[in-house]
Design a protein around this motif. Structure first.
Motif, PDB file in Angstrom:
ATOM      1  N   ARG A 210       4.969   5.380  -3.129  1.00  0.00           N
ATOM      2  CA  ARG A 210       3.882   6.068  -3.804  1.00  0.00           C
ATOM      3  C   ARG A 210       3.372   5.213  -4.961  1.00  0.00           C
ATOM      4  O   ARG A 210       4.110   4.364  -5.473  1.00  0.00           O
ATOM      5  CB  ARG A 210       4.368   7.419  -4.336  1.00  0.00           C
ATOM      6  N   VAL A 211       2.159   5.493  -5.398  1.00  0.00           N
ATOM      7  CA  VAL A 211       1.593   4.748  -6.528  1.00  0.00           C
ATOM      8  C   VAL A 211       2.501   4.864  -7.748  1.00  0.00           C
ATOM      9  O   VAL A 211       2.701   3.891  -8.490  1.00  0.00           O
ATOM     10  CB  VAL A 211       0.174   5.251  -6.846  1.00  0.00           C
TER      11      VAL A 211
ATOM     12  N   SER B  12      -0.302   0.206  -4.266  1.00  0.00           N
ATOM     13  CA  SER B  12      -1.728   0.488  -4.394  1.00  0.00           C
ATOM     14  C   SER B  12      -2.122   1.695  -3.552  1.00  0.00           C
ATOM     15  O   SER B  12      -1.506   1.980  -2.526  1.00  0.00           O
ATOM     16  CB  SER B  12      -2.547  -0.729  -3.967  1.00  0.00           C
ATOM     17  N   SER B  13      -3.167   2.376  -3.989  1.00  0.00           N
ATOM     18  CA  SER B  13      -3.612   3.576  -3.263  1.00  0.00           C
ATOM     19  C   SER B  13      -4.579   3.237  -2.152  1.00  0.00           C
ATOM     20  O   SER B  13      -5.041   2.127  -2.021  1.00  0.00           O
ATOM     21  CB  SER B  13      -4.292   4.539  -4.239  1.00  0.00           C
TER      22      SER B  13
ATOM     23  N   GLN C 282       0.828  -1.204   0.000  1.00  0.00           N
ATOM     24  CA  GLN C 282       0.000   0.000   0.000  1.00  0.00           C
ATOM     25  C   GLN C 282       0.861   1.253   0.000  1.00  0.00           C
ATOM     26  O   GLN C 282       1.997   1.242   0.494  1.00  0.00           O
ATOM     27  CB  GLN C 282      -0.916   0.004   1.218  1.00  0.00           C
ATOM     28  N   ALA C 283       0.311   2.312  -0.526  1.00  0.00           N
ATOM     29  CA  ALA C 283       0.998   3.598  -0.508  1.00  0.00           C
ATOM     30  C   ALA C 283       1.384   3.956   0.930  1.00  0.00           C
ATOM     31  O   ALA C 283       0.593   3.752   1.865  1.00  0.00           O
ATOM     32  CB  ALA C 283       0.122   4.679  -1.113  1.00  0.00           C
TER      33      ALA C 283
END
Length: 124
Positions: A87-88, A123-124, A13-14
């Motif tokens: 970050r994405v 992923s965001s 995850q971000a």
């Protein structure tokens, strides 16, 4: 001749962290500067970071400076890329590369030896 194998890529995850490893075999690892590059779908390969054969003077792309750290352990024939605050836009296949050159370490054409790549997905 140098053979390189990356590992450590994953889905994260971000804001998370990952550490990539690049295990070298063949010629003496401490004779080679190491670089990390990445390539996102539909984009050109991009320089990320590099470190000299002795582990001095790490260089970073502006997009990762302050978040990523390159290091190496010559006793383990391994280079690392610690990636924090992901970050994405960091999503890409990450490649390590080796060169006996001492200059132009930010250019992919400097490196004759490349690993197969490891996927990092944020992923965001």
């Amino acid at each position: 001749q140098v053979q390189l194998v990356e590992s450590g890529g994953a889905l994260v995850q971000a804001g998370g962290s990952l550490r990539l490893s690049c295990l070298s075999s063949g010629d003496t690892f401490s004779n080679y500067a190491m670089g990390w590059f990445r390539q996102a779908p539909g984009r050109e390969r991009e320089y990320v970071a590099a470190i000299t054969a002795r582990g001095a003077l790490p260089y970073y792309a502006d997009s990762v400076r302050g978040r990523f750290t390159i290091s190496r352990d010559n006793a383990k024939n391994t280079a690392y890329l610690q990636m924090n605050n992901l970050r994405v836009e960091d999503t890409a296949v990450y490649y390590c590369a080796a060169t006996s050159s001492k200059t132009y370490l930010m250019q992919g054409t400097t490196y004759p030896y490349w690993g197969q790549g490891t996927q990092v997905t944020v992923s965001s």
